[in-house]
Enzyme design. Structure first.
Site, PDB file in Angstrom:
ATOM      1  N   CYS A 264     -73.529 -64.779 -75.603  1.00 21.83           N
ATOM      2  CA  CYS A 264     -72.196 -64.258 -75.924  1.00 21.83           C
ATOM      3  C   CYS A 264     -72.067 -63.718 -77.337  1.00 21.83           C
ATOM      4  CB  CYS A 264     -71.164 -65.347 -75.692  1.00 21.83           C
ATOM      5  SG  CYS A 264     -71.207 -65.975 -74.013  1.00 21.83           S
TER       6      CYS A 264
HETATM    7  C1  UGA Z   1     -69.378 -68.921 -77.411  1.00 22.75           C
HETATM    8  C2  UGA Z   1     -67.975 -69.310 -77.904  1.00 22.75           C
HETATM    9  O1  UGA Z   1     -68.052 -70.461 -78.735  1.00 22.75           O
HETATM   10  C3  UGA Z   1     -67.030 -69.595 -76.722  1.00 22.75           C
HETATM   11  O2  UGA Z   1     -65.723 -69.837 -77.203  1.00 22.75           O
HETATM   12  C4  UGA Z   1     -67.015 -68.367 -75.817  1.00 22.75           C
HETATM   13  O3  UGA Z   1     -66.167 -68.552 -74.700  1.00 22.75           O
HETATM   14  C5  UGA Z   1     -68.421 -68.105 -75.324  1.00 22.75           C
HETATM   15  O4  UGA Z   1     -69.269 -67.853 -76.476  1.00 22.75           O
HETATM   16  C6  UGA Z   1     -68.371 -66.893 -74.424  1.00 22.75           C
HETATM   17  O5  UGA Z   1     -68.099 -65.795 -74.893  1.00 22.75           O
HETATM   18  O6  UGA Z   1     -68.474 -67.036 -73.197  1.00 22.75           O
HETATM   19  P1  UGA Z   1     -71.536 -70.283 -76.633  1.00 22.75           P
HETATM   20  O7  UGA Z   1     -72.235 -68.971 -76.568  1.00 22.75           O
HETATM   21  O8  UGA Z   1     -71.687 -71.235 -75.519  1.00 22.75           O
HETATM   22  O9  UGA Z   1     -69.934 -70.055 -76.775  1.00 22.75           O
HETATM   23  O10 UGA Z   1     -72.073 -70.990 -77.933  1.00 22.75           O
HETATM   24  P2  UGA Z   1     -71.464 -71.610 -79.261  1.00 22.75           P
HETATM   25  O11 UGA Z   1     -71.224 -73.048 -79.076  1.00 22.75           O
HETATM   26  O12 UGA Z   1     -70.373 -70.770 -79.761  1.00 22.75           O
HETATM   27  O13 UGA Z   1     -72.736 -71.434 -80.232  1.00 22.75           O
HETATM   28  C7  UGA Z   1     -73.251 -70.139 -80.510  1.00 22.75           C
HETATM   29  C8  UGA Z   1     -74.385 -70.212 -81.489  1.00 22.75           C
HETATM   30  O14 UGA Z   1     -73.922 -70.536 -82.791  1.00 22.75           O
HETATM   31  C9  UGA Z   1     -75.472 -71.212 -81.158  1.00 22.75           C
HETATM   32  O15 UGA Z   1     -76.739 -70.623 -81.344  1.00 22.75           O
HETATM   33  C10 UGA Z   1     -75.249 -72.330 -82.157  1.00 22.75           C
HETATM   34  O16 UGA Z   1     -76.426 -73.015 -82.479  1.00 22.75           O
HETATM   35  C11 UGA Z   1     -74.732 -71.564 -83.359  1.00 22.75           C
HETATM   36  N1  UGA Z   1     -73.892 -72.382 -84.256  1.00 22.75           N
HETATM   37  C12 UGA Z   1     -72.686 -72.887 -83.836  1.00 22.75           C
HETATM   38  C13 UGA Z   1     -74.327 -72.630 -85.547  1.00 22.75           C
HETATM   39  O17 UGA Z   1     -75.405 -72.151 -85.964  1.00 22.75           O
HETATM   40  N2  UGA Z   1     -73.543 -73.389 -86.377  1.00 22.75           N
HETATM   41  C14 UGA Z   1     -72.351 -73.889 -85.987  1.00 22.75           C
HETATM   42  O18 UGA Z   1     -71.674 -74.543 -86.811  1.00 22.75           O
HETATM   43  C15 UGA Z   1     -71.916 -73.641 -84.681  1.00 22.75           C
END
Ligand code: UGA
Length: 419
Positions: A264
């Site tokens: 995403c």
């Molecule tokens: C993301 C959004 O958080 C959701 O709200 C959205 O609905 C979804 O995309 C979508 O469009 O369907 P997701 O892709 O499951 O969800 O993942 P996240 O939890 O957002 O994490 C994304 C990335 O950021 C991961 O690689 C994670 O490791 C990284 N991340 C996250 C960090 O490096 N640091 C953080 O503090 C948080």
């Protein structure tokens, strides 16, 4: 308030399957349609194509009809389009599946006589529902907003926590062409007592993209601060903690590291950039957020080179999934890291709690071993912060940590990417 709605879901990916399961759990009659017959077969056999916390449990409690036959959706009150919009050339996305799904739905609209709502849930460039989906649906010779309703209802589900997020939303965004369709969607979601924004179709599409772009920006921001902190010998985690006390900033999405992956965030920000460029606007901030994220992924390899020569070295990888709690490796930082390590002539031994099978399809040539065996390599990179990595014995090892696993600090040589 209606006792239950007849809901059809087109597409059985993360969003479709989770939405279908949860809507059935809320008491609706759900039909799931996917053109992939194999997938439908496995779903009907009680095996689900994705790993999602709590999903199996719900699916074992409810009855969902899964089929590859679009005729099964005739008579639905609401039809949700949840097909994928995979990345395509130039940062944009392929709308092939949503176009095909809309054609099939148009075909079934010809057969039913009752008003039904077609709601787009796929993440699409603003304007898609109005300019692409509605004209196709109207090939049924029925009029949108009159004979049938149209909504754009984005989901904000995190992978791994999708069931929880569906059942506990922070907000409901309902883009509606006509009031009647918005009213019906609202009734479907009557269990949720959360802020609701009713708006037009393209605004709803933009809210989804802008939300993901904002999260991406927050991450690239803290990674940039982290890169500066690293130069100055400051602990970024401590800085983030201090910043988070300000409610306007908030503490979420401030964990610095090797950047964001998944299906995403990286794709959605590119979609927004490509869309902006098409209008003649150059979105400099978003472009930088995306570029910085790509560079950040390779930081561990740069740092590793300070400590050992990579040619012929055995490098262990802890974590392959794009984040903990999922088996998904799409745009995982591990992909760029493995490519770079292979180019440098290193041999790789990798471990992940859930994602080994998916990663093997991309890189059959590397070795997949136990986490203990990973620790026997010349040096180790931590790529995903799985909880179990906090219980390993890192003493005597060379560790480059991309995610902030505290226990790893006991290593003989320890380097964090941003701390
Ligand atoms: C993301 C959004 O958080 C959701 O709200 C959205 O609905 C979804 O995309 C979508 O469009 O369907 P997701 O892709 O499951 O969800 O993942 P996240 O939890 O957002 O994490 C994304 C990335 O950021 C991961 O690689 C994670 O490791 C990284 N991340 C996250 C960090 O490096 N640091 C953080 O503090 C948080």
């Amino acid at each position: 308030m209606k006792e239950f709605w007849r809901v059809s879901i087109i597409g059985s990916g993360y969003v479709g399957l989770v939405a279908g399961a949860c809507l059935a759990k809320l008491g609706n009659k759900v039909t799931l349609v996917d053109i992939d017959e194999e997938k439908i077969k496995t779903i009907n056999n009680g095996v689900y194509p994705i790993y999602e916390e709590g999903l199996n449990e719900i699916l074992s409690q409810v009855e969902i009809e899964a089929s590859s036959d679009y005729q099964r959706i005739v008579g639905s009150d609401m039809i949700f389009l949840c097909v994928g919009t995979p990345p395509s050339e130039g940062g944009s996305v392929s709308l092939e599946d949503i176009t095909e799904a809309a054609k099939q739905v148009a075909d079934t609209l010809k057969r039913g006589n009752d008003y039904c709502v077609i709601a787009v849930k796929s993440t699409v460039p603003p304007g898609t529902t109005e300019e692409i989906v509605i004209p196709i649906l109207e090939r049924s010779r029925k009029k949108a907003g009159n004979d049938f309703g149209v909504c754009m209802a984005p989901e904000f589900l995190r992978e791994g926590k999708a069931v929880y997020d569906f059942m506990n939303p922070m907000r409901l965004i309902i883009g509606e062409l006509d009031k009647r369709s918005g009213d019906m969607l609202l009734d479907l979601y009557h269990d949720f007592n959360v802020p609701i924004l009713r708006t037009n179709l393209r605004t709803a599409e933009m809210i989804k993209l802008a939300s993901n772009a904002f999260l991406a920006m927050k991450l690239s921001f803290i990674n940039e601060i982290g890169n500066i902190c690293k130069q100055l010998g400051i602990d970024t985690h401590e800085v983030a903690k201090g910043m988070a006390f300000d409610e306007r900033i908030g503490g979420k999405f401030l964990n610095a590291g090797i950047g964001f992956g998944g299906s995403c965030l990286p794709k959605d920000i590119r979609m927004l950039i490509a869309g902006a460029q098409e209008t003649g606007y150059a979105p400099r901030l978003l472009e930088e957020v995306s570029k910085l994220n790509e560079k950040q992924a390779l930081k561990p390899v740069e740092l590793l080179k300070k400590h050992i020569s990579l040619k012929g070295a055995s490098i262990g990888l802890l974590g392959l999934a794009f984040k903990p709690g999922t088996d998904d490796v799409r745009e995982s930082r591990a992909i760029m890291i493995v490519r770079a390590l292979l180019e440098e002539g290193a041999t790789i031994k990798a471990y992940d709690s859930l994602a080994v099978e998916n990663f093997k399809r991309l890189f059959p040539q590397i070795e997949y071993v136990s986490k203990e065996d990973v620790l026997n390599c010349d040096a180790i990179l931590i790529i995903t912060e799985w909880e179990e990595f906090n219980n390993l014995d890192y003493r005597g090892k060379i560790i480059i940590d991309g995610r902030g696993v505290l226990k790893a600090k006991e290593a003989r040589i320890y380097e964090g990417v941003c701390w």
